[in-house]
Design a protein around this motif. Structure first.
Motif, mmCIF file in Angstrom:
data_model
loop_
_atom_site.group_PDB
_atom_site.id
_atom_site.type_symbol
_atom_site.label_atom_id
_atom_site.label_comp_id
_atom_site.label_asym_id
_atom_site.label_seq_id
_atom_site.Cartn_x
_atom_site.Cartn_y
_atom_site.Cartn_z
ATOM 1 N N SER A 1 -15.614 8.303 7.032
ATOM 2 C CA SER A 1 -14.833 7.239 6.332
ATOM 3 C C SER A 1 -15.871 6.010 5.968
ATOM 4 C CB SER A 1 -13.965 6.721 7.594
ATOM 5 O OG SER A 1 -13.126 7.681 8.026
ATOM 6 N N VAL A 2 -16.905 5.688 6.358
ATOM 7 C CA VAL A 2 -17.651 4.571 6.151
ATOM 8 C C VAL A 2 -18.310 4.999 4.725
ATOM 9 C CG1 VAL A 2 -19.638 3.201 6.508
ATOM 10 C CG2 VAL A 2 -18.285 4.070 8.619
ATOM 11 N N GLY A 3 -18.911 6.086 4.651
ATOM 12 C CA GLY A 3 -19.663 6.356 3.048
ATOM 13 C C GLY A 3 -18.703 6.688 2.477
ATOM 14 N N TYR A 4 -17.594 7.197 2.792
ATOM 15 C CA TYR A 4 -16.557 7.547 1.654
ATOM 16 C C TYR A 4 -15.668 6.218 1.012
ATOM 17 C CZ TYR A 4 -12.687 9.955 -0.817
ATOM 18 O OH TYR A 4 -11.763 10.555 -1.519
ATOM 19 N N LEU A 5 -15.580 5.394 1.826
ATOM 20 C CA LEU A 5 -14.912 4.191 1.271
ATOM 21 C C LEU A 5 -16.047 3.418 0.481
ATOM 22 C CD1 LEU A 5 -12.792 2.571 4.019
ATOM 23 C CD2 LEU A 5 -12.047 3.766 2.106
ATOM 24 N N ARG A 6 -17.339 3.452 0.838
ATOM 25 C CA ARG A 6 -18.279 2.608 0.075
ATOM 26 C C ARG A 6 -18.528 3.433 -1.131
ATOM 27 N NH1 ARG A 6 -22.598 4.133 3.182
ATOM 28 N NH2 ARG A 6 -22.841 5.891 1.961
ATOM 29 N N ASP A 7 -18.387 4.864 -1.222
ATOM 30 C CA ASP A 7 -18.741 5.179 -2.722
ATOM 31 C C ASP A 7 -17.593 5.385 -3.303
ATOM 32 O OD1 ASP A 7 -21.174 5.664 -1.668
ATOM 33 O OD2 ASP A 7 -20.843 7.861 -0.833
ATOM 34 N N ASN A 8 -16.364 5.294 -2.876
ATOM 35 C CA ASN A 8 -15.259 5.669 -3.760
ATOM 36 C C ASN A 8 -14.226 4.562 -3.957
ATOM 37 O OD1 ASN A 8 -15.485 8.857 -4.199
ATOM 38 N ND2 ASN A 8 -15.798 8.466 -2.113
ATOM 39 N N PHE A 9 -14.362 3.682 -2.947
ATOM 40 C CA PHE A 9 -13.452 2.480 -2.928
ATOM 41 C C PHE A 9 -14.224 1.038 -2.975
ATOM 42 C CE2 PHE A 9 -10.718 5.999 -1.808
ATOM 43 C CZ PHE A 9 -9.576 5.595 -2.304
ATOM 44 N N ALA B 1 -5.328 -1.874 6.750
ATOM 45 C CA ALA B 1 -5.195 -0.085 6.984
ATOM 46 C C ALA B 1 -6.482 0.458 7.757
ATOM 47 C CB ALA B 1 -5.341 0.497 5.467
ATOM 48 N N VAL B 2 -6.144 1.454 8.038
ATOM 49 C CA VAL B 2 -7.345 2.510 8.852
ATOM 50 C C VAL B 2 -7.504 3.731 8.119
ATOM 51 C CG1 VAL B 2 -7.712 3.670 10.999
ATOM 52 C CG2 VAL B 2 -6.790 1.386 11.276
ATOM 53 N N ILE C 1 0.952 -1.117 0.044
ATOM 54 C CA ILE C 1 -0.015 0.093 0.197
ATOM 55 C C ILE C 1 0.935 0.983 0.190
ATOM 56 C CG2 ILE C 1 -1.906 1.158 1.217
ATOM 57 C CD1 ILE C 1 -2.509 -1.297 2.465
ATOM 58 N N LYS C 2 1.109 1.638 -1.365
ATOM 59 C CA LYS C 2 1.850 2.838 -1.205
ATOM 60 C C LYS C 2 0.985 4.394 -1.550
ATOM 61 C CE LYS C 2 5.666 0.737 -3.435
ATOM 62 N NZ LYS C 2 5.410 -0.726 -3.368
ATOM 63 N N VAL C 3 -0.120 4.197 -2.091
ATOM 64 C CA VAL C 3 -1.145 5.111 -2.291
ATOM 65 C C VAL C 3 -2.313 4.519 -1.926
ATOM 66 C CG1 VAL C 3 0.284 6.449 -3.890
ATOM 67 C CG2 VAL C 3 -1.286 4.630 -4.909
ATOM 68 N N PRO C 4 -3.442 5.593 -1.589
ATOM 69 C CA PRO C 4 -4.693 5.268 -1.357
ATOM 70 C C PRO C 4 -5.494 4.277 -2.272
ATOM 71 C CG PRO C 4 -4.635 7.517 -0.823
ATOM 72 C CD PRO C 4 -3.164 7.259 -1.541
ATOM 73 N N GLU C 5 -5.050 4.698 -3.694
ATOM 74 C CA GLU C 5 -5.798 3.764 -4.673
ATOM 75 C C GLU C 5 -5.513 2.180 -4.489
ATOM 76 O OE1 GLU C 5 -5.673 7.745 -5.759
ATOM 77 O OE2 GLU C 5 -4.253 6.442 -5.014
ATOM 78 N N ASP C 6 -4.346 1.941 -3.646
ATOM 79 C CA ASP C 6 -4.109 0.522 -3.691
ATOM 80 C C ASP C 6 -4.985 -0.165 -2.594
ATOM 81 O OD1 ASP C 6 -1.624 0.712 -5.430
ATOM 82 O OD2 ASP C 6 -0.304 1.143 -3.456
ATOM 83 N N LEU C 7 -5.801 0.533 -1.877
ATOM 84 C CA LEU C 7 -6.876 -0.229 -0.935
ATOM 85 C C LEU C 7 -7.708 -0.732 -1.730
ATOM 86 C CD1 LEU C 7 -7.302 2.828 1.541
ATOM 87 C CD2 LEU C 7 -5.754 0.906 1.770
ATOM 88 N N ASN C 8 -7.913 -0.507 -3.136
ATOM 89 C CA ASN C 8 -8.895 -1.002 -3.718
ATOM 90 C C ASN C 8 -8.850 -2.636 -4.306
ATOM 91 O OD1 ASN C 8 -11.579 0.095 -4.238
ATOM 92 N ND2 ASN C 8 -10.812 1.567 -5.914
ATOM 93 N N ARG C 9 -7.527 -2.964 -4.069
ATOM 94 C CA ARG C 9 -7.253 -4.155 -4.371
ATOM 95 C C ARG C 9 -7.504 -5.197 -3.379
ATOM 96 N NH1 ARG C 9 -1.071 -3.449 -6.659
ATOM 97 N NH2 ARG C 9 -1.007 -2.727 -4.309
ATOM 98 N N GLY C 10 -8.875 -5.150 -2.893
ATOM 99 C CA GLY C 10 -9.512 -6.040 -1.905
ATOM 100 C C GLY C 10 -8.694 -5.905 -0.366
ATOM 101 N N LYS C 11 -8.203 -4.807 -0.203
ATOM 102 C CA LYS C 11 -7.612 -4.722 1.077
ATOM 103 C C LYS C 11 -8.794 -4.559 2.286
ATOM 104 C CE LYS C 11 -3.560 -4.405 -0.234
ATOM 105 N NZ LYS C 11 -2.650 -5.508 -0.058
ATOM 106 N N GLY D 1 -13.724 -1.772 -4.076
ATOM 107 C CA GLY D 1 -13.051 -2.774 -3.863
ATOM 108 C C GLY D 1 -12.529 -3.147 -2.474
ATOM 109 N N VAL D 2 -12.676 -2.264 -1.527
ATOM 110 C CA VAL D 2 -12.275 -2.387 -0.106
ATOM 111 C C VAL D 2 -13.183 -3.211 0.694
ATOM 112 C CG1 VAL D 2 -12.253 -1.207 2.165
ATOM 113 C CG2 VAL D 2 -10.881 -0.334 0.037
ATOM 114 N N GLU D 3 -12.755 -4.034 1.303
ATOM 115 C CA GLU D 3 -13.745 -4.654 2.365
ATOM 116 C C GLU D 3 -13.676 -3.988 3.790
ATOM 117 O OE1 GLU D 3 -13.579 -9.095 5.262
ATOM 118 O OE2 GLU D 3 -12.176 -8.668 3.375
#
Length: 250
Positions: A147-155, A180-181, A127-137, A157-159
């Protein structure tokens, strides 16, 4: 005889009202403030006492307004419902001034600039940049926060791993149960400062403004609060508090 009884009853009621008046005025001198004191450096408990930037700023604001504070501890997700239901008068708990929240509550003038940041383990090179979270992190977030809604709407691929308390997010990361947090940058930076095994990504997710939440109809309280905040900015108290909690570079 009846007239005498009526006079006695009237006199008794008058005495009771007079006795109650000072108590009512005393209550008017108190502001009830709700907070979730689990989010250093904004608000937390140390040695059994609430402290942090939000806490000291609110105490200074109340003093400027000639008020005392009655603190009410509540989970973050209960802050807005508690405010609306009149459980307290102000919610002071590192609350972002979002459009969604503005639909149901009012806000003071902004008092600090923050934003969502990503906290990862220092030994995790995936994980070097935030976009890396989308790879099933697996990413832990606190229930009721942006944080909850932001990840739901923009990421997508995040669990997401949603937890009740701020500290629980950090514990999951420290023990390797999440990758990550996502939380407010002030809290992420403070945790990383005390825990050498984690780091904050340089690239943030958002830039946000913190504000104190109030009921929409409490316009007079909002006006007094904003006036007090302006006074603290002018007399140097605000700068002293930001220097204390975030450093002069902030």
């Amino acid at each position: 005889m009846k007239l005498c009884k009526l006079l006695c009853a009237f006199t008794t009621s008058l005495v009771l009202l007079m006795a109650a008046a000072p108590a009512a005025r005393a209550a008017d001198n108190v502001i009830r403030v709700g907070t979730d004191a689990t989010f250093p450096p904004m608000e937390f408990v140390k040695d059994g006492k609430r402290t942090g930037f939000d806490v000291e700023l609110m105490e200074a604001l109340a003093k400027t307004m000639g008020k005392k504070i009655q603190w009410i501890d509540i989970d973050f997700k209960g802050l807005i419902p508690g405010l609306i239901s009149n459980r307290f008068d102000i919610a002071a708990s590192a609350i972002y001034m979002t459009d969604e929240r503005r639909k149901v509550v009012a806000f003071s003038d902004p008092y600090y600039r923050g934003g969502l940041a990503v906290l990862v383990r220092r030994d995790d090179s995936s994980i070097k940049v935030p976009e890396d979270l989308n790879r099933g992190k697996r990413v832990s977030v606190q229930v009721g926060t942006k944080s909850v809604g932001y990840l739901r709407d923009n990421f997508p691929g995040v669990e997401r791993v949603e937890v009740e308390k701020n500290q629980a997010m950090f514990d999951l990361l420290a023990t390797g149960r999440v990758n990550a947090v996502v939380t407010g940058r002030p809290a992420a930076v403070e945790y990383a400062r005390t825990q050498p095994l984690v780091r904050v990504l340089d690239k943030g997710l958002t830039t946000e403004l913190y504000g104190f939440a109030l009921r929409k109809n409490d316009t007079e309280l909002a006006e007094h609060l904003n006036k007090a905040l302006q006074t603290l900015r002018i007399n140097g108290t605000y700068t002293a508090l930001t220097d204390k909690w975030f450093g002069k570079s902030e």
